[in-house]
Design a protein around this motif. Sequence first.
Motif, short mmCIF file in Angstrom:
data_model
loop_
_atom_site.label_atom_id
_atom_site.label_comp_id
_atom_site.label_asym_id
_atom_site.label_seq_id
_atom_site.Cartn_x
_atom_site.Cartn_y
_atom_site.Cartn_z
N GLU A 1 -21.15 -0.50 -44.49
CA GLU A 1 -22.54 -0.86 -44.27
C GLU A 1 -22.83 -2.30 -44.67
O GLU A 1 -23.70 -2.95 -44.10
CB GLU A 1 -23.47 0.10 -45.01
N SER B 1 -23.14 -5.14 -42.12
CA SER B 1 -24.36 -5.41 -41.36
C SER B 1 -25.11 -6.62 -41.91
O SER B 1 -26.01 -7.14 -41.26
CB SER B 1 -25.28 -4.18 -41.35
N ASP C 1 -25.65 -2.17 -36.23
CA ASP C 1 -25.30 -0.76 -36.41
C ASP C 1 -24.34 -0.25 -35.35
O ASP C 1 -23.41 0.50 -35.65
CB ASP C 1 -26.56 0.11 -36.40
N LYS C 2 -24.53 -0.67 -34.10
CA LYS C 2 -23.66 -0.20 -33.02
C LYS C 2 -22.23 -0.67 -33.23
O LYS C 2 -21.28 0.09 -33.06
CB LYS C 2 -24.19 -0.67 -31.67
N GLU D 1 -20.69 1.44 -36.02
CA GLU D 1 -20.34 2.79 -35.59
C GLU D 1 -19.14 2.80 -34.64
O GLU D 1 -18.31 3.69 -34.71
CB GLU D 1 -21.54 3.48 -34.94
#
Length: 99
Positions: free
Chosen positions: A63, A66, A73-74, A77
């Motif tokens: 995280e 980011s 976020d994409k 993921e």
Amino acid sequence: MNKLFQSLALCLAFSLPGFAAQPVNINAADAATIAESLKGVGQSKAEAIVAYREKNGAFKSVEELSEVKGIGDKTLENNRDLIVIDGTAAKPAAKKSAG
């Protein structure tokens, strides 16, 4: 001619797994390796990851990526299973409970 196309398709099918992205330790890899390993991360984003790491120290979580400009976020993921931090693959993010 049809046999030629079938043979070519078969060869390509067997060779494609060799081109699959490989896990990368974002705390140790250089920008070129990060760019080659992560989906949707080109050279400039990979250089931004390395610059962030050099300025702020090792990443402690996926995280935290980011915080790097251009990493959303994409991207996280899509690459979660390819990102290694301190020798271990990144863990899935905890699901938010509805409530």
